[in-house]
Scaffold this active site. Structure first.
Site, mmCIF file in Angstrom:
data_model
loop_
_atom_site.group_PDB
_atom_site.id
_atom_site.type_symbol
_atom_site.label_atom_id
_atom_site.label_comp_id
_atom_site.label_asym_id
_atom_site.label_seq_id
_atom_site.Cartn_x
_atom_site.Cartn_y
_atom_site.Cartn_z
ATOM 1 N N ARG A 36 -36.711 -8.173 28.887
ATOM 2 C CA ARG A 36 -36.020 -6.912 28.547
ATOM 3 C C ARG A 36 -37.038 -5.808 28.332
ATOM 4 O O ARG A 36 -38.212 -6.058 28.039
ATOM 5 C CB ARG A 36 -35.148 -7.063 27.289
ATOM 6 C CG ARG A 36 -35.929 -7.345 25.978
ATOM 7 C CD ARG A 36 -36.239 -6.134 25.151
ATOM 8 N NE ARG A 36 -37.160 -6.412 24.059
ATOM 9 C CZ ARG A 36 -38.468 -6.256 24.110
ATOM 10 N NH1 ARG A 36 -39.050 -5.850 25.211
ATOM 11 N NH2 ARG A 36 -39.221 -6.516 23.051
ATOM 12 N N GLU A 42 -36.797 0.914 17.960
ATOM 13 C CA GLU A 42 -37.928 -0.023 17.869
ATOM 14 C C GLU A 42 -38.249 -0.343 16.419
ATOM 15 O O GLU A 42 -38.302 0.551 15.571
ATOM 16 C CB GLU A 42 -39.146 0.600 18.552
ATOM 17 C CG GLU A 42 -40.052 -0.407 19.197
ATOM 18 C CD GLU A 42 -39.395 -1.108 20.382
ATOM 19 O OE1 GLU A 42 -38.844 -2.203 20.184
ATOM 20 O OE2 GLU A 42 -39.418 -0.548 21.476
ATOM 21 N N ASP A 45 -34.504 -3.799 14.459
ATOM 22 C CA ASP A 45 -33.511 -4.890 14.545
ATOM 23 C C ASP A 45 -33.535 -5.746 13.285
ATOM 24 O O ASP A 45 -32.489 -6.173 12.797
ATOM 25 C CB ASP A 45 -33.655 -5.719 15.833
ATOM 26 C CG ASP A 45 -34.998 -6.397 16.041
ATOM 27 O OD1 ASP A 45 -35.955 -6.094 15.298
ATOM 28 O OD2 ASP A 45 -35.072 -7.250 16.962
ATOM 29 N N GLY A 127 -46.781 -11.899 27.568
ATOM 30 C CA GLY A 127 -47.461 -11.197 26.488
ATOM 31 C C GLY A 127 -47.541 -9.689 26.692
ATOM 32 O O GLY A 127 -48.378 -9.025 26.081
ATOM 33 N N GLY A 129 -45.022 -7.524 26.092
ATOM 34 C CA GLY A 129 -44.000 -6.813 25.324
ATOM 35 C C GLY A 129 -42.680 -6.697 26.079
ATOM 36 O O GLY A 129 -41.842 -5.862 25.748
ATOM 37 N N SER A 131 -40.657 -9.391 26.524
ATOM 38 C CA SER A 131 -39.862 -10.539 26.079
ATOM 39 C C SER A 131 -39.924 -11.745 26.982
ATOM 40 O O SER A 131 -38.899 -12.361 27.302
ATOM 41 C CB SER A 131 -38.393 -10.141 25.873
ATOM 42 O OG SER A 131 -38.300 -9.365 24.741
ATOM 43 N N SER A 132 -41.139 -12.100 27.359
ATOM 44 C CA SER A 132 -41.284 -13.354 28.107
ATOM 45 C C SER A 132 -40.839 -14.526 27.233
ATOM 46 O O SER A 132 -40.301 -15.515 27.739
ATOM 47 C CB SER A 132 -42.732 -13.529 28.574
ATOM 48 O OG SER A 132 -43.629 -13.344 27.506
ATOM 49 N N ASP A 178 -34.305 -9.220 21.354
ATOM 50 C CA ASP A 178 -34.772 -9.744 22.635
ATOM 51 C C ASP A 178 -33.817 -10.809 23.177
ATOM 52 O O ASP A 178 -33.486 -10.830 24.363
ATOM 53 C CB ASP A 178 -36.181 -10.336 22.482
ATOM 54 C CG ASP A 178 -37.151 -9.332 21.893
ATOM 55 O OD1 ASP A 178 -36.806 -8.138 21.822
ATOM 56 O OD2 ASP A 178 -38.261 -9.741 21.488
HETATM 57 C C1 GLA Z 1 -40.412 -7.860 19.112
HETATM 58 C C2 GLA Z 1 -39.360 -8.670 18.370
HETATM 59 C C3 GLA Z 1 -38.028 -7.929 18.304
HETATM 60 C C4 GLA Z 1 -38.225 -6.509 17.759
HETATM 61 C C5 GLA Z 1 -39.352 -5.789 18.497
HETATM 62 C C6 GLA Z 1 -39.667 -4.457 17.892
HETATM 63 O O1 GLA Z 1 -40.053 -7.710 20.453
HETATM 64 O O2 GLA Z 1 -39.162 -9.911 19.020
HETATM 65 O O3 GLA Z 1 -37.115 -8.659 17.527
HETATM 66 O O4 GLA Z 1 -38.418 -6.526 16.369
HETATM 67 O O5 GLA Z 1 -40.539 -6.570 18.512
HETATM 68 O O6 GLA Z 1 -38.594 -3.585 18.046
#
Ligand code: GLA
Length: 392
Positions: A36, A42, A45, A127, A129, A131-132, A178
């Site tokens: 994602r 940001e 969550d 890695g 950012g 969401s792997s 994520d």
């Molecule tokens: C990572 C975490 C998420 C969220 C973001 C920051 O991706 O897995 O849950 O907290 O950082 O928005």
């Protein structure tokens, strides 16, 4: 030029070939789950705020078959083709680290998991950012559904189980964004998630004249793993002073009235969270009314807040955001907004750009950026996790 990435068909072909080579037969089950990119919302969550990610066209594919044993033999191509054996009688975290996400989901899957062989392949940068980790967890869960026929009572439970796997097996106290994005993402839509009620709503994001450009700094500062739990703790500290359950319930007036008795760093963290939750609500409304110019302005404000109040950006990503905005200013505001995305300390930024200007933006950044080579992707909102082939 934006980088290309493997299609679902390419990934499936590769995974099938490896399965055949390693296990002597073609797999019978296949599933996939995307990474994602978060457009706005940001570090809120875990404060019960609103977030607005999209599921990416980059995804993790897993294929496999039952092996009539009490062991799982799992291969990934993401870690120099690494192989791990998981004993179903004792599923515990350990080395290699990537396998902990798979193990955690096996452990918390709500049903008996049979022994299986599986191959994971992915087009989600590891890695970066994007969401792997969530893609790995969610593809594992969806694969287990396909293998066993056992379905979660409520879809939301799938995301919660994957989050629990990340908390307990990877030791990362992540929020829910994520896993939700990887599960509920939809073609042509952003996903507005209320992280308090877990209600989620699809918001159309399909204007053909716009492009979502993801710029990977390819930098990952070590700080990310240690600083993330610190940020969470600081938000909880703010709640304690404010006597609130979460920062979602807090107004600026209440925060200001507590300034005297609050640690100044904790105060700044709370300022970010409260403003970011408001910005995300405004951004969702702007997206619904197709006011992309305002949406872009909110993205930039979000970046400034993450940089100056939450201290999770870094100089490389700041430079990318500045260059993107500078190019936009010189070219009829063709860059509507840009911000860091994900947990921070490196990784990616995301820009909303007029489609016809994407290649020129990439060229501009490539010729002005001081640092190691960034990678560019053109992203578009894509489908969430799904079973591709199920056990008969
Ligand atoms: C990572 C975490 C998420 C969220 C973001 C920051 O991706 O897995 O849950 O907290 O950082 O928005």
């Amino acid at each position: 030029m934006a980088a290309s990435f493997a299609s679902l068909e390419d990934l499936l072909k590769l995974a099938n070939e490896i399965h055949k080579d390693e296990f002597g037969s073609l797999p019978v089950v296949a599933a996939c789950a995307p990474g994602r990119v978060n457009l706005i919302g940001e570090h809120v969550d875990y404060c019960e705020g609103y977030v607005l990610p999209i599921a990416l066209p980059m995804m993790t594919v897993v294929v496999g078959s039952r092996n009539n044993s009490d062991k799982c033999c799992v291969i990934t191509t993401c870690d120099d083709q690494s192989k791990v054996e998981i004993n179903l009688k004792s599923v515990v975290p350990g080395e290699p680290l990537w396998a902990n996400y798979v193990k955690g989901v096996i452990k918390f899957f709500p049903g008996t998991v049979p022994g299986f062989n599986a191959v994971f392949v992915s087009s989600v940068p590891i890695g970066g950012g994007l969401s792997s980790s969530a893609a790995l967890e969610m593809s594992t869960y969806t694969f287990l559904e396909a293998l066993t026929g056992i379905q979660a009572k409520k879809e939301v439970e799938k995301a919660l189980i994957c989050q629990k796997a990340e908390h307990q097996f990877a030791n990362v106290p992540c929020g829910i964004m994520d896993q939700f994005a990887s599960l509920f993402g939809s073609k042509g839509h952003a996903l507005l998630i209320d992280c308090r009620s877990l209600d989620h709503e699809l918001v159309p994001m399909d204007d053909p004249s716009l492009s979502i450009c993801v710029i990977n700094s390819n930098i990952r500062h070590q700080l990310s793993s240690s600083e993330y739990p610190i940020r969470r703790q600081q938000c909880e500290d703010a709640c304690k002073v404010l006597k609130k359950k979460s920062l979602r319930d807090t107004t600026f007036v209440e925060l200001l009235s507590a300034q005297e008795i609050m640690d100044p760093v904790v105060f700044r963290r709370a300022q970010h969270v409260i403003s970011e939750i408001m910005r995300t609500e405004e951004a969702a409304a702007a997206l619904k009314s197709r006011d992309y110019a305002f949406f872009g302005k909110l993205m930039l404000k979000s970046h400034e807040s993450l940089r100056d109040l939450f201290d999770v950006s870094c100089k490389e990503v700041d430079q990318l955001v500045d260059l993107a905005m500078e190019f936009g200013k010189k070219n009829n505001d063709c860059v509507l907004g840009c911000r860091m995305t994900g947990a921070g300390f490196g990784g990616c930024c995301v820009a909303l750009v007029r489609k016809q200007s994407v290649n020129d933006l990439i060229n501009y950044i490539q010729s002005h950026y001081h640092g190691s080579k960034p990678t560019f992707y053109e992203a578009y909102p894509s489908s969430g996790a799904r079973i591709l082939t199920q056990m008969k």
